[in-house]
Design an enzyme around this catalytic site. Structure first.
Site, PDB file in Angstrom:
ATOM      1  N   SER A 255       4.032   0.084   4.008  1.00 51.21           N
ATOM      2  CA  SER A 255       4.545   1.396   4.412  1.00 51.21           C
ATOM      3  C   SER A 255       3.397   2.368   4.621  1.00 51.21           C
ATOM      4  CB  SER A 255       5.476   1.946   3.327  1.00 51.21           C
ATOM      5  OG  SER A 255       4.714   2.404   2.209  1.00 51.21           O
ATOM      6  N   ASP A 256       2.281   2.131   3.920  1.00 50.71           N
ATOM      7  CA  ASP A 256       1.173   3.091   3.870  1.00 50.71           C
ATOM      8  C   ASP A 256       1.705   4.478   3.487  1.00 50.71           C
ATOM      9  OD1 ASP A 256      -1.429   3.958   3.919  1.00 50.71           O
ATOM     10  OD2 ASP A 256      -1.456   4.358   6.069  1.00 50.71           O
ATOM     11  N   HIS A 257       2.627   4.460   2.559  1.00 48.79           N
ATOM     12  CA  HIS A 257       3.283   5.682   2.083  1.00 48.79           C
ATOM     13  C   HIS A 257       2.252   6.675   1.554  1.00 48.79           C
ATOM     14  CE1 HIS A 257       6.643   7.920   0.265  1.00 48.79           C
ATOM     15  NE2 HIS A 257       5.929   8.022  -0.831  1.00 48.79           N
TER      16      HIS A 257
ATOM     17  N   GLN B 252       0.812  -1.213   0.000  1.00 49.47           N
ATOM     18  CA  GLN B 252       0.000   0.000   0.000  1.00 49.47           C
ATOM     19  C   GLN B 252       0.844   1.261   0.000  1.00 49.47           C
ATOM     20  OE1 GLN B 252      -3.859   0.245   1.594  1.00 49.47           O
ATOM     21  NE2 GLN B 252      -3.389   2.018   2.868  1.00 49.47           N
TER      22      GLN B 252
END
Lengths: 314, 432
Positions: free
Chosen positions: B314-316, B70
């Protein structure tokens, strides 16, 4: 129609459910003979002379209503068409009040189409005459199943043992339900082919094989029966789009090639060309779609005659 | 993505971390024609042909490249926050060799042509792989099923509406039914929009003391519970994009024990940080779902170790200064993370909570398995997407040196231990 047909032991034709194989075959045999009547110059018969037939259509229909009208007229009945646009239903009258009112006019047969499943059965309980179901909601459309069986039998010589694939919007289709019952009763192996969103829950327990892709569903099929997908159902609620539906479930030459080379292509109409069926296939050599319409008149004549034989003073 | 054809390359004298076997073993790996040609203790400098470029890893770790399930890559539509070029550069620096790109772009990834556009941009401007997640519903509006068949053909690896929950259970049910026919994976962000309301952090004492509206844990568990029942009803493959609570872990564990095709992910932020890190209204720690209590964090870490949580992401989410330099309640949610996810994950290894293979498993093998990618394996024939890292190398996170266009890292000035030294994508050097 000269030979006395087997007795049809029912007062109404409300559905295929509840009919025996003998009942179904008897009606198809009669209809097969009726085909020739319509092909003659002199089409008038007198089986229903003096009888009054009311076509009560709560839902718009062109082909079914005109098919019943022509069938009744060829048999000598006085046919009256009543559609929702002109009836007092618009003024708030209930279905039962409509039934009682019509009943007081002493018709001999009422042909009913209604958008609600079970409405025809309800009406049948309130009238003294014969009632023919011309389609109730997503429940049954018995004359369509009979005309489909007749079309198949006239082309293949039999129904028994054939692989019939019914494809498309099974969920909302009364045609599918009546055909599943009728064709299974006649010994065909019936499959339904549709995306899961267009399959009724528990359909696998209705005696059919369930397929979710056209390749496996059409494999070795003798008959490919396409169903109409209503426009309001192809915009994301049940399938994402008409282009995606056509890509995976629309009948084109490529998908038809999965079926037997002499497979019949059928459709109850009206068609959405380019959605559930490609024009080339709908009008192609395997198509029996126009023949189905012709068989429709014959089947409705047979049904009216069969019911007339059971009427008082017949 | 670089072209496939490169001279053969060998990483020798390494600690090979095999997430499938759960082992760490001495050896080397040979990459040829984009794939792993040989692996194990026999891959030594002496055993290699003369045309092979040999890199001595001096005892560093070598693992499959990370797969970040993600991340927001900015294209199309938010190029001021991130581009595929900057996102993949950050990824390469962080050891991420495949990014699964979020569908909430502008326009959203709900049309095969947009998916195709993204893949072409990634091919032309990216240095690591990008796999698009397409929208589950048209316009991500939660009303109409997206073209799951055509989008899959265009290259979408999963379907979800990004960080937006699907409210209507009937739409979700039909989407699941339809997705199942295509074998498609549904990725859902479980959050009850009404319960979450205007909440900006974990509901509880700390939020109350700060005077901020909270998001209760039940906002997540209620939707997740509903989804598990719909999965049981439809048989769809389902992945909860982000879970943040012990309740959610319980729900997923129960579904898994019932044999449902369900998996879930957690963000590295929720494993490494808790609500107390918000401290004095630090907006870089304003996340969705919110950072929870220390007890919840510990439960999440334990669930990664025992496999109930499958994936670490990471949910960057790059946010520019203008949307973060605001009072906490008014600031945007989100944090960058591609570049720091491995280092932050190694904190859990150093603390003894996870083993190296467990960490790599959650960051490469499991996402590969769930999203149907060939990567994530350290075996002959697998794509030579590899990373070399020194798990002990110390450094301090300097936001100015991050490759991402935005610097909103919650690990601002944090001391890290463990750093990526080399990233290979299809056997070619992407970083190092």
């Amino acid at each position: 129609m000269s030979k006395r047909p087997p007795i049809f032991p029912h007062r109404h034709l409300l559905g295929i459910e509840g009919l025996s194989r003998f009942d179904i075959e008897g009606l198809i045999d009669m209809a097969d003979e009726a085909v020739d009547v319509s092909r003659q110059v002199e089409k008038a018969r007198d089986s229903l002379r003096g009888r009054t037939q009311i076509n009560l259509f709560f839902e718009a229909s062109t082909r079914t209503q005109s098919s019943f009208e022509i069938a009744g007229k060829r048999l000598g009945a006085d046919v009256m068409n009543m559609s929702v646009q002109t009836s007092s239903v618009k003024k708030g009258e209930t279905l039962i009040d409509t039934a009682i009112t019509l009943n007081a006019m002493r018709p001999d047969v009422i042909v009913v189409r209604h958008q609600a499943a079970g409405a025809v059965h309800l009406l049948a309980r309130k009238v003294d005459c014969a009632v023919v179901n011309a389609g109730d909601g997503a429940h049954e459309h018995p004359t369509q199943a009979l005309l489909d069986a007749l079309t198949i039998r006239r082309n293949k010589g039999r129904v028994e043992g054939l692989n019939v694939a019914i494809c498309g919007d099974i969920l909302h289709s009364r045609v599918a339900r009546s055909n599943i019952i009728a064709l299974s009763a006649l010994g065909a192996r019936v499959r339904v082919v549709a995306p899961s969103t267009l399959l009724p829950s528990g359909v696998e327990r209705m005696g059919v094989e369930v397929h979710r892709d056209m390749r496996s569903g059409l494999q070795d099929a003798d008959v490919v029966m396409m169903l109409r997908l209503q426009r309001e159902r192809m915009n994301g609620a049940f399938v994402p789009s008409s282009r995606e539906y056509f890509r995976y479930f629309g009948l084109d030459a490529e998908k038809l090639a999965f079926a037997k080379p002499d497979a019949l292509v059928m459709h109850p109409g009206p068609m959405n060309r380019g959605v559930e069926i490609e024009s080339g296939v709908a009008d192609g050599p395997q198509s029996r779609i126009r023949e189905q319409v012709e068989m429709g008149v014959a089947v409705r004549m047979a049904v009216l005659v069969a019911l007339a034989r059971n009427m008082p003073n017949a | 993505m670089p072209p496939i054809s490169h001279p053969p390359l060998a990483l020798v004298n390494a600690r090979l971390i095999d997430p499938a076997a759960g082992t760490v073993a001495q050896g080397g790996v040979l990459a040829r024609d984009g794939a792993i040609a040989d692996i194990g203790p026999r891959v030594t400098p002496g055993a290699l042909a003369s045309d092979v470029r040999v890199i001595d890893c001096a005892g560093d770790c070598v693992a499959p490249g990370l797969i970040d399930a993600q991340a927001f890559v900015g294209e199309p539509g938010a190029e001021y926050r991130e581009t595929i070029a900057s996102a993949t550069a950050a990824a390469a620096a962080g050891g991420v060799t495949t990014i699964i790109a979020r569908p909430d772009t502008q326009p959203p990834l709900d049309d095969p042509a947009v998916v195709d556009f993204l893949l072409r941009r990634a091919r032309d401007t990216g240095v690591v792989r990008v796999a698009p997640m397409a929208a589950l519903t048209r316009g991500r509006e939660g009303r109409e099923i997206a073209e799951i068949g055509l989008l899959t053909e265009a290259g979408a690896v999963a379907f979800g509406d990004g960080p937006r929950s699907l409210r209507n259970a009937q739409v979700m049910r039909r989407a699941m039914l339809y997705a199942r026919d295509f074998g498609a994976l549904i990725v859902h962000f479980p959050e009850d929009a009404d319960l979450a309301g205007s909440g900006v952090m974990n509901a509880g004492e700390f939020a109350s003391r700060l005077g901020l509206p909270g998001v209760p844990r039940e906002a997540e568990s209620i939707v997740l519970d509903r989804d598990m029942r719909l999965v049981a009803m439809t048989g769809a493959r389902y992945h909860a994009a982000l879970v943040s609570t012990a309740q959610s872990i319980e729900i997923v564990a129960r579904a898994k024990s019932q044999g449902l095709p369900v998996t879930c992910g957690v963000s590295i932020n929720h494993l490494a940080l808790n609500e107390n890190d918000i401290g004095d209204y630090r907006t870089f720690l304003k996340l969705r779902p919110p950072l929870r209590s220390e007890d919840e964090r510990r439960a999440l870490v334990a669930a990664v170790a025992d496999g109930v949580i499958d994936v670490i992401v990471s949910d960057h989410d790059p946010q520019d200064v203008e949307t973060k330099r605001l009072p906490f309640a008014e600031a945007e949610f989100g944090a960058v993370g591609l570049e720091t996810m491995l280092s932050a994950g190694l904190r859990l290894v150093h603390s003894g909570d996870l083993t190296l293979p467990q960490l790599v498993r959650a960051m490469s093998l499991r996402p590969a398995e769930i999203f149907g990618l060939k990567q994530g394996r350290l075996e002959k024939g697998a794509p030579a997407d590899l990373i070399r890292f020194d798990p002990d190398a110390p450094y301090v996170v300097d936001p100015e040196k991050l490759r991402s266009r935005c610097k909103n890292t919650p690990f601002d000035e944090a001391r890290m231990q463990g750093r990526v030294k080399l990233t290979l994508v299809a056997g070619a050097v992407a970083e190092g």
